[in-house]
Each structure stands twice: as structure tokens, then as C-alpha cells.
Design an enzyme around this catalytic site. Structure first.
Site: not given
Ligand SMILES: N[C@@H](CCC(=O)N[C@@H](CSC=O)C(=O)NCC(=O)O)C(=O)O
Length: 409
Positions: A274, A351, A387
Site C-alpha cells: 500500500s 480490495d 487489502h
Molecule cells: N484504519 C484504516 C485502515 C488502515 C489500513 O488498512 N492500513 C493498512 C495499510 S493501508 C495503506 O497504506 C495496514 O497495513 N494496516 C495494518 C494492519 O496490520 O493491517 C481504516 O479503518 O480504514
């Protein structure tokens, strides 16, 4: 430049109605740039007249500053100014000086004792926070004072036993994580270590931003500030003093790792997810020949045109979109002129950030076609995947085996 010549060039720079070609400017070495208007053509023709003391065999794009290269290729519309070129040289000098300072201070071995055991902060630059035995190696977490971000940064590193015993230098993969992550998400949920162990590759996972830098509002928005450094060097207040994740990852962290561990600095590849996929793509495209390969899970591919990108670039880099292009994979790939760069890109079709057009992999795929065939892109759409780290861990083995092919040579 003598007075007569300078007056002549100023005259040639005037946009007079009968004039087909105008003088657009010169670089600091004295190469001159011209723009010609061609009737019926969709864009102007741009050319360089190399400075007089060069022989024809020395004529090459490579001696032209990147800002003028971008102008020649129409990636930017306005020619660079002398003050912009000077600023860039000063920036490069600052980074070179920092690297020298780091190489000097990091020539000692890192401290490998746990806090409270034998740790003596005045004698080491890397502080070991934790270590765990894992798949014929160790996962270690370190923290250190960073020159680029002017705060304490943490990273995780997986070292296979061969690297731990200092017998052989092993190749290394850098992984850049996404929004909201720190150095722990991928190492605990990515499922990478069994495959790194069998390929005998080290892994470095940095944090995604400075933390507790003291900037007001730094923690208020999950898409900006803490956890959202976007792998750029910020030029705008209040971020510019600390939010320099591009230099941190590309220069400072790498020097630190190479000077501290049994890692081969000539066999380096990069991947990410991402926001971190965007980071992996831009670092590999901006440093031709440095990374053996790059890959990304659901990367932000065209940040200048999506909410994830526009919001952060405006805050960190200011309103000028030409400054954004330097950190935009789709823009960078159009003018990529380096050696072959293999890239693997995986995207899940379920995603939510892909379906709401935050990622735009198709823009990158199309732009790659104008990169003189140097980019060997494998882009894969994975049906049903979202995602999350469930998606990432499913294809982790493919990514590590992909990089291993290039890191072994
Ligand atoms: N808090 C957000 C979602 C945040 C999210 O999905 N972060 C991803 C990376 S997104 C792009 O850079 C991530 O890797 N999160 C950490 C994990 O451990 O999954 C929401 O609520 O939409």
C-alpha cells in the site's frame, strides 16, 4: 558566461511572435536548453546544446541534471530555475555529509545485549530492544537516534544464522509498510520468515514515520503524520524538520544496516504494501541499478491523482505538482532510463481501496510501457483478496522467491 553571450541568450529567451525556437535556460555546467514550437504538433520539441568543452562521445542524458531531464521529456512543464538546481546540490551535499558522519559513528559493532543487561548507550548507536529466535535465525528489534528524522526510530531485522555468525554476507530485502503500521505489523503477520530462512536472505522492516517528534497535531489523523510518512522528504512546515522518510530509508537506515551486520550491500531488493508499496516503487525507480528487484502488494501507484497521495503530498511537499512527480511511481516510470528492473505487483480485486480508486495499478501498468522496456513488470490481479495481511501472507512466498532469483546473482 561573458556579457555579450548573456545578452544574446536573454534575447533568444524572449517569446516573440515570429520566433520558432526560444532559449529556455541553462544548467550549472553551462549546457543550454531550447524549446521549438512546431505547427500542428501536440507538444514542443526540446533540445540541449552541450557545453563547448565536451566531445561528442561525452554527450549523454546522464550528464544533464534530473530536473532538466524531466523538462526535456515533458514530465515537467516549467524549466528548472538556477536556485532550484543549487538547492538540490546543497541537499545532496547535506545527505553525503550525514552519510559520512553515520559511516564513521557506525563502524563499531551494534550492542547485542538486552536493555538492562550490558547496554551502554554512550558506546553504541543501535540499541537492542528485543531478540527472538526464529526459523534458524533471529528477529531483533533495534532503536537508534536518526539524523534524517531527528527523533528515535525503530526497526525490526531478521538475520539468518549465517549472518549472525558473521561467516558470510547475506543479501537483504527491505520491506516498507502501509498507513497506520509500525515496524511490527509485517514481521508478526506477513509470514515471511520461513521463506527468508530457506533462501538465506535478511529482512529489514522500518517504522512508517517519525514518532513523538513534537509536531502539533502529528497524531490526529491516521492518514497524515504519525504512521503516514509516505516515504518523502517533506519540504513544508511543520513537517520538514522530521518527516524525511525517503532519506531515512534510502540512505541512513541502509548505511546503518550495512555497517552493523553481515549484510551484502551489493545485493539489496525492496518491497512493500500500500503506502509502502508506493515507497518500494519510488525508491527503486529513483535509484536505478541500486535495487536488484522490487515488488509490491496493493501499492498506491499514482498518488498525484488519488486521495491517498494528494492529501499527503500537499501537506509534505506543497501545492506544486511538479514536486509531487518526484515521488510518484507512475510519473517516475515514464522517464525511467536505468538498467533492467524486475517488478512484481499483486493486487486483490476485492480490495476496498482498489475499488474506490486509491491505488490505480492500471495507471502504473500503462505508464510502464513507455519505459524503453527496462521495466520487466509482472502484474497480477488476485480474485477475492482484500487489502489485509491475509492477502499479503498468501502471496509472500511468491514475492520472496521472486526477489531471491535476483539477489542470488
Ligand atoms: N484504519 C484504516 C485502515 C488502515 C489500513 O488498512 N492500513 C493498512 C495499510 S493501508 C495503506 O497504506 C495496514 O497495513 N494496516 C495494518 C494492519 O496490520 O493491517 C481504516 O479503518 O480504514
Amino acid at each position: 558566461m561573458n556579457l555579450l553571450r548573456s545578452v544574446y541568450l536573454r534575447w533568444k529567451a524572449l517569446r516573440l511572435p515570429w520566433r520558432k525556437e526560444i532559449f529556455a535556460g541553462s544548467d550549472l555546467d553551462g549546457n543550454l536548453y531550447f524549446e521549438r514550437f512546431v505547427r500542428g504538433a501536440s507538444r514542443t520539441r526540446r533540445r540541449v546544446i552541450y557545453r563547448k568543452d565536451l566531445s561528442i562521445s561525452e554527450y549523454s542524458d546522464k550528464i544533464i541534471p534530473v530536473q532538466w531531464q524531466a523538462w526535456m521529456r515533458h514530465t515537467r512543464q516549467q524549466p528548472p530555475t538556477v536556485s532550484e538546481l543549487l538547492q538540490d546540490i546543497r541537499r545532496q551535499e547535506r545527505i553525503a555529509a550525514n552519510v559520512l558522519k553515520l559511516a564513521e559513528t557506525n563502524s563499531r559493532k551494534p550492542n547485542t545485549s538486552l536493555p538492562g543487561e550490558k547496554f551502554q548507550p554512550e558506546n553504541c548507536d543501535l540499541e537492542l530492544v528485543s531478540k527472538n529466535r526464529c526459523f534458524a535465525g533471529e528477529v531483533r528489534k533495534y532503536r537508534h537516534a536518526s539524523v534524517s528524522t531527528k527523533c528515535t526510530m525503530s526497526f525490526n531485522i531478521y538475520l539468518p544464522d549465517t549472518a549472525l555468525s558473521n561467516t558470510t554476507k547475506v543479501p537483504v530485502l527491505f520491506y516498507l509498510s502501509g498507513l497506520t503500521c509500525n515496524e511490527d505489523n509485517m514481521i508478526t503477520k506477513g509470514g515471511a520468515i520461513p521463506f527468508l530462512s530457506s533462501e538465506c536472505i535478511a529482512l529489514v522492516v522500518p517504522d512508517t514515520s517519525p514518532r513523538s517528534s513534537g509536531i502539533e497535531g502529528e497524531d490526529d489523523d491516521w492518514e497524515l503524520g504519525t504512521g503516514a510518512g509516505f516515504y518523502v522528504d517533506a519540504t513544508q512546515e511543520p513537517w520538514r524538520n522530521h518527516y524525511n522518510m525517503y532519506s531515512y530509508v534510502q540512505t541512513e537506515l541502509q548505511q546503518l544496516v550495512f555497517s552493523s551486520f553481515s549484510i551484502d550491500s551489493t545485493r539489496v531488493s525492496i518491497f512493500g504494501h500500500s503506502m509502502g508499496g508506493h515507497g518500494a516503487l519510488i525508491l527503486s525507480l529513483r535509484n536505478p541499478g541500486y535495487y536488484k528487484s522490487a515488488s509490491a502488494f496493493a501499492p498506491i501507484c499514482h498518488p498525484s491523482t488519488s486521495n491517498w497521495g494528494q492529501k499527503q503530498f500537499k501537506a509534505y511537499l506543497g501545492p506544486n505538482t511538479e514536486d509531487w512527480a518526484k515521488y510518484d511511481a507512475t510519473e517516475l516510470v515514464k522517464t525511467y532510463d536505468g538498467p533492467e528492473l524486475p517488478i512484481l505487483l499483486d493486487q486483490g480485486d476485492s480490495d476496498q481501496f482498489y475499488t474506490n480508486k486509491q491505488l490505480q495499478p492500471s495507471h502504473f501498468v500503462i505508464a510502464t510501457k513507455s519505459s524503453k522496456n527496462a521495466i520487466q513488470l509482472q502484474d497480477r490481479m488476485q480474485p477475492g483478496y482484500d487489502h489485509s495481511y491475509y492477502f499479503i501472507q498468501t502471496f509472500m512466498e511468491d514475492h520472496i522467491k521472486f526477489h531471491a532469483r535476483y539477489l542470488k546473482n
